[in-house]
Design an enzyme around this catalytic site. Structure first.
Site, mmCIF file in Angstrom:
data_model
loop_
_atom_site.group_PDB
_atom_site.id
_atom_site.type_symbol
_atom_site.label_atom_id
_atom_site.label_comp_id
_atom_site.label_asym_id
_atom_site.label_seq_id
_atom_site.Cartn_x
_atom_site.Cartn_y
_atom_site.Cartn_z
ATOM 1 N N ARG A 42 0.849 -1.207 0.000
ATOM 2 C CA ARG A 42 0.000 0.000 0.000
ATOM 3 C C ARG A 42 0.874 1.243 0.000
ATOM 4 N NH1 ARG A 42 -3.167 -3.820 2.552
ATOM 5 N NH2 ARG A 42 -4.992 -4.252 1.267
ATOM 6 N N ASP A 93 -0.233 -6.816 -3.513
ATOM 7 C CA ASP A 93 -1.629 -6.540 -3.180
ATOM 8 C C ASP A 93 -2.289 -5.888 -4.387
ATOM 9 O OD1 ASP A 93 -4.072 -5.895 -1.666
ATOM 10 O OD2 ASP A 93 -2.834 -6.356 0.076
ATOM 11 N N HIS A 138 -6.801 -9.975 -3.806
ATOM 12 C CA HIS A 138 -5.817 -8.906 -3.612
ATOM 13 C C HIS A 138 -4.771 -8.983 -4.722
ATOM 14 C CE1 HIS A 138 -7.207 -7.098 0.110
ATOM 15 N NE2 HIS A 138 -7.399 -8.290 0.624
ATOM 16 N N ASP A 164 -6.911 -14.118 1.896
ATOM 17 C CA ASP A 164 -7.968 -13.349 2.554
ATOM 18 C C ASP A 164 -8.812 -12.578 1.547
ATOM 19 O OD1 ASP A 164 -5.605 -11.844 2.054
ATOM 20 O OD2 ASP A 164 -6.427 -10.193 3.236
ATOM 21 N N GLU A 165 -10.032 -12.312 1.955
ATOM 22 C CA GLU A 165 -10.918 -11.348 1.290
ATOM 23 C C GLU A 165 -11.006 -11.583 -0.222
ATOM 24 O OE1 GLU A 165 -10.542 -7.622 4.323
ATOM 25 O OE2 GLU A 165 -8.947 -7.748 2.826
ATOM 26 N N TRP A 173 -6.812 -13.723 11.757
ATOM 27 C CA TRP A 173 -6.904 -12.260 11.823
ATOM 28 C C TRP A 173 -8.311 -11.786 12.120
ATOM 29 C CZ3 TRP A 173 -9.423 -8.728 8.478
ATOM 30 C CH2 TRP A 173 -10.026 -9.292 7.340
ATOM 31 N N TYR A 213 -3.603 -5.107 15.277
ATOM 32 C CA TYR A 213 -3.495 -4.341 14.025
ATOM 33 C C TYR A 213 -2.955 -2.945 14.345
ATOM 34 C CZ TYR A 213 -5.403 -7.510 10.534
ATOM 35 O OH TYR A 213 -5.562 -8.538 9.643
ATOM 36 N N ASP A 266 -2.271 -0.565 12.534
ATOM 37 C CA ASP A 266 -2.740 0.603 11.768
ATOM 38 C C ASP A 266 -3.862 1.314 12.513
ATOM 39 O OD1 ASP A 266 -4.186 -1.719 11.213
ATOM 40 O OD2 ASP A 266 -4.786 -1.034 9.224
ATOM 41 N N TRP A 319 -0.481 -2.573 8.603
ATOM 42 C CA TRP A 319 -1.013 -2.290 7.259
ATOM 43 C C TRP A 319 -0.808 -0.812 7.001
ATOM 44 C CZ3 TRP A 319 -1.875 -6.632 4.830
ATOM 45 C CH2 TRP A 319 -2.206 -7.769 5.576
ATOM 46 N N THR A 320 -0.582 -0.461 5.740
ATOM 47 C CA THR A 320 -0.119 0.912 5.514
ATOM 48 C C THR A 320 -1.004 1.745 4.585
ATOM 49 O OG1 THR A 320 1.329 0.189 3.721
ATOM 50 C CG2 THR A 320 2.304 0.319 5.924
ATOM 51 N N GLU A 321 -2.267 1.359 4.426
ATOM 52 C CA GLU A 321 -3.132 2.226 3.619
ATOM 53 C C GLU A 321 -3.027 3.678 4.096
ATOM 54 O OE1 GLU A 321 -4.078 -0.676 4.907
ATOM 55 O OE2 GLU A 321 -5.584 -1.686 3.649
HETATM 56 C C1 ACM Z 1 -6.373 -8.878 6.409
HETATM 57 O O1 ACM Z 1 -6.379 -7.965 7.239
HETATM 58 N N1 ACM Z 1 -7.127 -8.784 5.321
HETATM 59 C C2 ACM Z 1 -5.572 -10.054 6.594
#
Ligand code: ACM
Length: 703
Positions: free
Chosen positions: A163, A192, A266, A328-329, A395, A420, A422, A469-471
């Protein structure tokens, strides 16, 4: 320094010693498993020789220790091969030890005569040096005996370099600091939707195309690169040479760099580079929104060949036993809608898209296992059936770990929101990040042995990990701010035995840890000195959010250079409350507002964002009294703000005279979700100033 012998050990005959007293005597993080204090101290001098046996692993550790002492304490010690039994020396000795045979274990014995760091493994020796460095904050190192070994073998930190990109220099600095916390896994999130950051020789477009994006928003779109005549691209990637250097740097500090190559979701960046990997076949640029894109890899054999080729290069670069494949996701819409994917599912005999993901992940696991590696993925890899040898990184709470351990699989605990990083560390400051505050105490109080697990299942918990996480973490300084000192809390949770886990004790040792950060030049979060709230004027962070559905501390997209505003906003419901505003002396309300791109992939949830009908084309900021359903007392037109991508001061609007305290609610009207209008500050303007038409000035108090 008391000469009393403190009883701190499990070996102690008395169990009555309270744990808090036990760790007060020395200030080491993470708290060692066993400490016995002895009378006296070792007097450290610059002339004190640092010794190791010629040709032993002690050499590397000794020189690491000497360098650390020089850098952080200004003490110029000298390391040399020589007699490790000599008096008045510091010796690093590889030798069989009693007690725990955990590879990372070590003994540290300090007496007035000498200091001996010993371990049966180079890793243990290294950690003994780290503990000694922490103890050597002054020349008098108290006599003691430490027997230490970690509770968990996995003590991880995730760095999201997709990110936002961080330089190799930053990553090496981070590895340095991780080592001083006895953290031993850097989970490197390299791919990602928004970027592919790892050079792959066979597929150069992964980084030529996939490592670069136009940041979201009109400010970035208008920032034309004279070289290309197109919007300037943001990005970067790590060459294989850089990666090898980072992996070696980490290994010298007992840290395994575990790469994460995300699949099947992702994956927008690799699909932008090679559209044939995707389901739709459509070419598109690397996207810049946050959230969850629907793009998935397709399940053609050629795509698996691609992934195997990539993994071949990954395996050659990263000796890590574990390879993380994401998982994930992965929203299954594209697979569901694709006749080709559906036909393949029928051929394979898989019953639904979850089973297809399971097929996907199992196929990759087979490949990794055949190459002597183990696969780990986010807890979604449980859905549709877990691959036979997989380890699960939990997670979405700890349910994934409970399920995995119940099925006899290993798991790493990394639950949002507690681990997390972030999330904001403090509510007194406003760095960008996820809005909810996760304090260092929250992290420290995380229980890695949850009651849901039986004793046998607990044995499958291989460790803990905190994730950055770095968004919303655009700069390296902010990354450090988000990581430290909370990493110290996860380090202790991961290392120290349960009987040493004690918040009061940790909090008492924290100031010394912060002093270490200062000595190292590492940034960290610390509550600022209390600043007086300017009466009548509040920032969005000083207002209440009406809801906290997706609460963000969100950085403005403009100006491109220099300081940008940061707004606290629930992007699902941008609405703020100024509580108990005393309106007795207030004649007008002013505000400053920002507009940020709505760059959030939130699927159909976007339809749930309330849109209030604007009275004018540009929309308005409306102020209501006594709650958000209350009477509208002011309307501030947004037209003057539409031309600025950064913050705009809106002129004060007069309000009718009122008395007493009232909750004021601030909401925008607008025709569409993009741009997202956000409140920066509100200001209650005094009657005299308002009547005189003067600039906004503050009024008395709002208590
Ligand atoms: C995640 O936070 N989607 C692993």
């Amino acid at each position: 320094m008391t000469l009393a012998v403190c009883c701190l050990l499990a070996a102690c005959s008395t169990k009555e010693t309270p744990p808090a007293a036990a760790t007060q005597s020395i200030s080491v993080i993470p708290a060692p498993a066993q400490v016995v204090m002895n009378p006296g101290a070792f007097e450290l001098k610059a002339a004190t020789p640092v010794r190791y046996a010629a040709g032993s692993p002690g050499e590397q550790v000794a020189s690491y220790f000497v360098d650390l002492m020089q850098r952080t304490r200004g003490v110029a010690l000298t390391a040399a091969a020589g007699d490790t039994d000599a008096p008045q020396t510091i010796a690093f000795v590889l030798q069989a030890r009693e007690g725990s045979q955990v590879e990372e274990g070590y003994s540290l014995h300090v007496s007035p005569e000498r200091i001996l760091v010993s371990s049966h493994s180079p890793r243990g020796l290294f950690y003994g040096a780290v503990t000694l460095w922490q103890l050597a904050a002054s020349e008098r190192i108290p006599a003691l005996e430490i027997e230490d070994a970690p509770r968990f073998r996995w003590r991880g930190l995730l760095l999201d370099s997709a990110r936002h990109y961080q330089s190799p220099q930053f990553i090496e600095r981070l590895l340095d600091t991780m080592a001083l916390h006895k953290l031993n896994v850097l989970h490197w999130h390299l791919t990602d939707d928004q970027a592919w950051r790892l050079e792959i020789k066979k597929y150069p477009k992964l980084t030529e195309v996939g490592a670069w994006r136009v940041p979201a928003g009109p400010a970035a779109a208008a920032d034309i690169d004279p070289a290309t005549k197109r919007p300037r691209l943001y990005g970067g990637f790590y060459t294989q040479d850089q990666v090898r250097a980072i992996v070696a740097y980490a290994a010298a500090r007992n840290i395994t760099v575990m790469p994460e190559i995300e699949m099947p979701g992702h994956a927008s960046a690799p699909i932008a580079a090679y559209p044939q990997l995707g389901v739709t076949g459509k070419a598109s640029a690397v996207p810049a929104d946050w959230g969850v894109y629907r793009n998935l890899y397709n399940v053609d054999d050629s795509t698996f060949s691609f992934l195997e080729d990539v993994l071949d290069e990954v395996l050659a670069l990263f000796p890590s036993e574990y390879i993380h494949v994401g998982g994930d996701e992965a929203v299954k819409d594209q697979w569901h809608a694709s006749p080709r994917v559906q036909a393949r599912m029928r051929e394979l005999g898989v019953k639904d898209e979850h089973a297809l993901q399971s097929y996907f992940v199992q196929r990759i696991e087979k490949y990794l296992n055949a190459h002597g590696r183990r696969m780990i993925g986010w807890d979604e890899i449980l859905e549709g059936g877990l691959a036979p040898n997989a380890t699960v990184m939990s997670w979405r709470g700890i349910g994934g770990a409970v399920a995995a351990a119940g099925a006899g699989h290993d798991a790493v605990l990394s639950p949002a929101p507690t681990l997390y990083l972030d999330n904001r560390p403090l509510n007194t400051a406003r760095p960008p990040g996820r809005g909810p505050v996760v304090s260092i105490e929250d992290v420290y109080r995380f229980d890695p042995a949850p009651a849901e697990l039986t004793e046998a299942q607990r044995a499958h918990i291989v460790g803990v990990q905190a994730n950055l996480w770095t968004e919303h973490v655009r700069t390296e300084d902010r990354a450090e701010y988000m990581i430290f000192p909370r990493a110290a809390a996860i380090a202790e949770v991961g290392w120290s035995p349960p009987e040493r886990i004690d918040w009061q004790s940790f909090a008492a040792r924290l100031p010394d840890q912060l002093a270490r950060y200062r000595a190292l030049g590492v940034g960290f979060a610390q509550a600022p000195e209390a600043v007086a709230v300017v009466p009548g004027r509040r920032t969005s962070h000083e207002l209440a959010s009406c809801s906290e559905k997706i609460l963000l501390s969100l950085e403005d997209d403009a100006p491109l250079q220099g300081e940008r505003a940061v707004f606290l906003v629930d992007i699902m419901n941008p609405c703020w409350i100024y509580r108990a505003a005393d309106l007795s002396e207030v004649g007008a309300i002013a505000a400053s507002v920002g507009q940020v791109p709505f760059n959030f992939q939130i699927g159909d949830d976007i339809k749930k964002i309330p849109l209030r009908k604007p009275q004018t084309a540009a929309g308005e900021l409306e102020v209501r009294i006594d709650g958000c359903e209350g009477e509208k007392i002011a309307t501030l037109p947004l037209a003057p703000a539409t031309k600025s991508y950064a913050v705009t001061e809106l002129a004060p609007v007069a309000i009718a005279k009122r008395t007493g305290q009232h909750d004021l609610c601030f909401m925008f009207t607008q025709a569409a979700v993009d741009p997202l209008w956000v409140l920066d500050t509100v200001q209650l303007v005094g009657l005299a100033d308002a009547e005189g038409g003067a600039h906004p000035a503050t009024v008395g108090n709002n208590r």
